[in-house]
Enzyme design. Sequence first.
Site, PDB file in Angstrom:
ATOM      1  N   LYS A 124       0.838  -1.206   0.000  1.00 50.48           N
ATOM      2  CA  LYS A 124       0.000   0.000   0.000  1.00 50.48           C
ATOM      3  C   LYS A 124       0.866   1.247   0.000  1.00 50.48           C
ATOM      4  O   LYS A 124       0.615   2.207  -0.739  1.00 50.48           O
ATOM      5  CB  LYS A 124      -0.928   0.009   1.223  1.00 50.48           C
ATOM      6  CG  LYS A 124      -2.084  -0.953   1.109  1.00 50.48           C
ATOM      7  CD  LYS A 124      -2.847  -1.127   2.419  1.00 50.48           C
ATOM      8  CE  LYS A 124      -3.929  -2.199   2.245  1.00 50.48           C
ATOM      9  NZ  LYS A 124      -4.553  -2.627   3.492  1.00 50.48           N
ATOM     10  N   GLN A 177      -5.016  -1.363   9.577  1.00 47.92           N
ATOM     11  CA  GLN A 177      -4.906  -2.695   8.989  1.00 47.92           C
ATOM     12  C   GLN A 177      -5.481  -3.749   9.934  1.00 47.92           C
ATOM     13  O   GLN A 177      -5.157  -3.767  11.126  1.00 47.92           O
ATOM     14  CB  GLN A 177      -3.437  -2.994   8.666  1.00 47.92           C
ATOM     15  CG  GLN A 177      -3.198  -4.290   7.935  1.00 47.92           C
ATOM     16  CD  GLN A 177      -3.734  -4.298   6.501  1.00 47.92           C
ATOM     17  OE1 GLN A 177      -3.828  -3.267   5.852  1.00 47.92           O
ATOM     18  NE2 GLN A 177      -4.101  -5.460   6.023  1.00 47.92           N
ATOM     19  N   ASP A 207     -11.194   3.150   3.862  1.00 48.80           N
ATOM     20  CA  ASP A 207     -11.457   1.715   3.912  1.00 48.80           C
ATOM     21  C   ASP A 207     -12.966   1.444   3.825  1.00 48.80           C
ATOM     22  O   ASP A 207     -13.381   0.312   3.582  1.00 48.80           O
ATOM     23  CB  ASP A 207     -10.929   1.197   5.250  1.00 48.80           C
ATOM     24  CG  ASP A 207     -10.218  -0.114   5.152  1.00 48.80           C
ATOM     25  OD1 ASP A 207      -9.983  -0.579   4.026  1.00 48.80           O
ATOM     26  OD2 ASP A 207      -9.903  -0.678   6.213  1.00 48.80           O
TER      27      ASP A 207
HETATM   28  N1  GUN Z   1      -7.046  -6.691   5.996  1.00 51.79           N
HETATM   29  C1  GUN Z   1      -7.318  -7.405   4.880  1.00 51.79           C
HETATM   30  N2  GUN Z   1      -8.042  -6.672   4.025  1.00 51.79           N
HETATM   31  C2  GUN Z   1      -8.232  -5.475   4.605  1.00 51.79           C
HETATM   32  C3  GUN Z   1      -8.901  -4.285   4.201  1.00 51.79           C
HETATM   33  O1  GUN Z   1      -9.486  -4.171   3.123  1.00 51.79           O
HETATM   34  N3  GUN Z   1      -8.868  -3.276   5.088  1.00 51.79           N
HETATM   35  C4  GUN Z   1      -8.261  -3.376   6.283  1.00 51.79           C
HETATM   36  N4  GUN Z   1      -8.275  -2.327   7.091  1.00 51.79           N
HETATM   37  N5  GUN Z   1      -7.617  -4.451   6.686  1.00 51.79           N
HETATM   38  C5  GUN Z   1      -7.613  -5.494   5.848  1.00 51.79           C
END
Ligand code: GUN
Length: 287
Positions: free
Chosen positions: A54, A98, A121
């Site tokens: 990311k 996350q 998100d």
């Molecule tokens: N962990 C796995 N996929 C995601 C996501 O789309 N957002 C977040 N915050 N954590 C994740």
Amino acid sequence: MAGQLLDGKAIAKKVRAEVKQRAEAFFEAHGRKPGLHVVLVGEDPASQVYVRNKERAAGKAGLDGHVHRLPADTTQADLEALVAKLNADPAIDGILVQLPLPEQLEAQPVLDLIDPSKDVDGLTPMSAGLLMDGRPGLRPCTPSGCMRMLEETGVELEGKRALVVGRSLLVGKPVALMLLAKNATVTMAHSRTKELAARVAEADVVVAAVGRAELVKGEWVKEGAVVLDVGINRNEEGKLIGDVEFAAAKERASWITPVPGGVGPMTIAMLLANTVTAAERREAGKD
Ligand code: GUN
């Protein structure tokens, strides 16, 4: 009919190029880059990889990406204090915590704290409510990626039967609402659904996001259906496989996403797009 591959890598590349252009225009207009801050608590290996990807993707797309790495024994109060600090910083447009968090931490109170205008998100109750109401808001990234892929097929969704397998907050529920917003006739199936084969057989669009390896059999798929596979599972040999029996489904589908290289690459691209959208809306809101 042998289906065409819906190439997530190629579509994600296109989305990232669009994001880069918008980020450059944003920089021209406001003298700063859209800011994306990711919070990673602990050392979950998969999360470390995701977060690094990311950060790298953000930088390449002209965003100001930043990762806050916190130790595994971080307290709830410390994590919530960090989110409050990120909420208060005007140069930060997007906040992503996350998941999963280490065991001692509760995710929901942390997500609830995120300023909805920075919820890239799309997981806060405000974003979920706006989606349910069909109002503008930030949508979760993986479902947005699914919708973008459907758009790329050129297949009209209005009046079509769409089946969503899985009911998570991250994918199943939001993608069902997004399909509904496009006037599809949406059915939600899940691990307790009876006669899943029959539900799949009548669907023009199948979104499989249940997290069970090859639960959806290829022979169930309707001739000409579009199949999106959000599942990422490992088989006994350690190979990544989806929630759909790919080879057999491909023989019947008009379009199908592979695993890996399908929906997966779209998630980060849509996160970047959400960050630019959040930045643009936040600046517009200042007028
Ligand atoms: N962990 C796995 N996929 C995601 C996501 O789309 N957002 C977040 N915050 N954590 C994740």
